[in-house]
Scaffold this active site. Structure first.
Site, PDB file in Angstrom:
ATOM      1  N   TRP A 131      -3.749   4.486  -1.718  1.00 53.69           N
ATOM      2  CA  TRP A 131      -4.870   4.022  -0.906  1.00 53.69           C
ATOM      3  C   TRP A 131      -4.723   2.571  -0.458  1.00 53.69           C
ATOM      4  O   TRP A 131      -5.486   2.084   0.385  1.00 53.69           O
ATOM      5  CB  TRP A 131      -6.176   4.171  -1.675  1.00 53.69           C
ATOM      6  CG  TRP A 131      -6.154   3.553  -3.059  1.00 53.69           C
ATOM      7  CD1 TRP A 131      -5.948   4.203  -4.229  1.00 53.69           C
ATOM      8  CD2 TRP A 131      -6.338   2.169  -3.388  1.00 53.69           C
ATOM      9  NE1 TRP A 131      -5.994   3.317  -5.284  1.00 53.69           N
ATOM     10  CE2 TRP A 131      -6.239   2.064  -4.788  1.00 53.69           C
ATOM     11  CE3 TRP A 131      -6.585   1.007  -2.646  1.00 53.69           C
ATOM     12  CZ2 TRP A 131      -6.356   0.843  -5.458  1.00 53.69           C
ATOM     13  CZ3 TRP A 131      -6.698  -0.201  -3.304  1.00 53.69           C
ATOM     14  CH2 TRP A 131      -6.590  -0.284  -4.702  1.00 53.69           C
ATOM     15  N   CYS A 132      -3.741   1.887  -1.008  1.00 53.35           N
ATOM     16  CA  CYS A 132      -3.560   0.454  -0.727  1.00 53.35           C
ATOM     17  C   CYS A 132      -2.955   0.246   0.660  1.00 53.35           C
ATOM     18  O   CYS A 132      -1.882   0.785   0.977  1.00 53.35           O
ATOM     19  CB  CYS A 132      -2.682  -0.166  -1.813  1.00 53.35           C
ATOM     20  SG  CYS A 132      -2.017  -1.787  -1.390  1.00 53.35           S
TER      21      CYS A 132
END
Length: 474
Positions: free
Chosen positions: A172-173
């Site tokens: 998700w980064c």
């Protein structure tokens, strides 16, 4: 009437004639005993009063503070705080006040020192003079060449390669997504350049995956992406250097070449690498940070805030740890050794009430530490015989609290309120005339009380004898 006789007429202390003293007065055992007791009481009280006269007292008073000019409207704040688990690259210091002024005082000095996991100093942290230029639009269409590492195969791969460089990431980064194609291309380039199968390899760990989550906990990964170096000869307590340089294929491969050269003994082995020789380490073993500074803030309620901030990382706030030790916190100019000797013990203790106190966060729980500080100005005037100038210090009282809440960004918040009052302390000695008055009161008072007591006892005994003579005592 002569003048001398006129003077004698106002004599307050007329005496009995000597030839009448024996007839008009008589001595008694009770009177003698009371006289001795009165003399002893007088001596004790006179000694006590003389001791009080020689001993000065401390007088305190509270007045409203006022400022002579605009310079007096600011106050110096001195702090030195150690964070065992917050890297200097991420540590951000911000100062604000509640009048709406942001970044108040940050033009003053703030320095950061890198610490290893044992708290030893590694060296001063130098912020890059310019932001690193990361490759953001790279694409990789070929097969993945970086090692897929999990808890099951990590140790085997670790000791298979002389050097293994690992990218800890989260899907998700945002920054991890930008690094992913660069990392694959760097892995491919290194593999093509160094054909020795066991010399060097690049790997990656998904910190959100069940099969590798424990690795990220073990190595305290709280920022994504985090790039660590693992060597075959690492011991169990080895500190792994982390990469903070530019995220491009050229920069990463160039940085990796240093480790290859070290393994081939072409250059000395070191865990601090500065690839472009600009004075800013691209990788080092620092895991903690000691932050110290001297700020000038307005005399209004404000806040000093320290937390993790990065323009090229995303953070896992659940594992971010801002545990800290306050090595020193004080307000106002630093005091000289002579000034410390002048201050009363309770005032000296309040100057650094937070010094050497540690505050620990719970693991895997986002924890914010708040310190509420009330600052008071003290003015101490030493005895004039010391020939020392008055000392001005700033003491404070503090209340500390932890906030544990999901979604809360782990932060150290030091809220201060500089009270507009001055507490002054000065020496007060008893006036000599007051001492003489007290002596007179002691002598006259004891003499009078002893006389009244003697009279009562004498009349009581006389009454008892009369009743005895009359047979009324039973």
């Amino acid at each position: 009437m002569s003048f001398l006789q006129a003077i004698k007429s106002v004599d307050f202390y007329r005496k009995l004639k000597k030839d009448l003293q024996q007839e008009l007065t008589e001595a008694s055992a009770i009177g003698a005993g009371l006289s001795l007791m009165a003399a002893l009481v007088m001596l004790f009280l006179i000694f006590a009063e003389f001791s009080t006269y020689l001993t000065p007292t401390i007088e305190s008073k509270v007045v409203l503070d006022h400022f002579e000019n605009s310079v007096d409207d600011t106050l110096q704040v001195n702090f030195n705080i150690t964070f065992p688990h917050l890297k200097c690259e991420y540590a951000s210091v911000d100062a604000t006040n509640f009048m709406g002024t942001h970044d108040a005082g940050l033009a003053a000095r703030v320095s950061k020192v890198k610490l290893d996991d044992a708290g030893a100093i590694l060296g001063k942290h130098v912020d890059p003079k310019k932001e690193a230029k990361h490759t953001l639009n790279e694409k990789h269409d070929g097969p993945e060449s970086a090692l897929q590492l999990t808890t099951d195969n990590f140790e085997a791969k670790h000791h298979q390669y002389d050097v293994m460089i690992v990218n800890f990431f989260a899907p998700w980064c945002h920054w991890c997504q930008k690094l992913a194609p660069v990392w694959e291309q760097s892995s491919q380039a290194i593999g093509e350049k160094h054909t020795d199968d066991n010399l060097i390899a690049l790997g990656k760990v998904d910190c959100t995956a069940t099969e590798s989550e424990s690795l990220c906990i073990k190595y305290r990964i709280d920022a994504f992406p985090t790039i660590l170096v693992f060597r075959k000869d690492d011991a169990g307590t080895t500190q792994h250097e982390s990469y903070h340089g530019e995220r491009s294929v050229k920069a990463i491969t160039g940085w990796a070449d240093h480790f290859v050269a070290q393994e081939k003994k072409e250059i000395p082995k070191t865990r601090t690498v500065d690839t472009n020789k600009d004075g800013v380490a691209d990788s080092h073993t620092g895991v903690g940070c000691m932050i110290s500074g001297l700020l000038h803030v307005q005399r209004a309620p404000g806040m000093l805030k320290i937390q993790a901030v990065s323009g090229s990382h995303d953070f896992n706030w659940e594992t971010m740890d801002v545990s800290h030790m306050v090595n020193h916190l004080s307000f106002g100019p630093f005091l000289s050794e002579q000034a410390w000797m002048v201050l009363p013990p309770h005032i000296a203790a309040s100057v650094g009430a937070l010094d050497d106190r540690s505050f620990t966060s719970d693991q895997h729980v986002p924890t914010t530490h708040e310190h509420y500080v009330k600052v008071v100005r003290h003015e101490v005037s030493p005895p004039s015989s010391w020939k020392v100038d008055p000392v001005t210090s700033y003491g404070y009282v503090v209340h500390s609290n932890n906030i544990q809440k999901e979604g809360e960004v782990p932060t150290l918040r030091l809220n201060y309120d500089i009270l507009p009052i001055v507490v002054s302390f000065s020496e007060k000695k008893q006036a000599f005339y007051h001492f003489i008055t007290q002596l007179c009161a002691i002598i006259g008072g004891v003499f009078t009380v002893a006389g009244i007591t003697a009279s009562i006892m004498d009349k009581g005994l006389h009454a008892m004898r009369r009743k005895e003579e009359l047979g009324k005592l039973g």
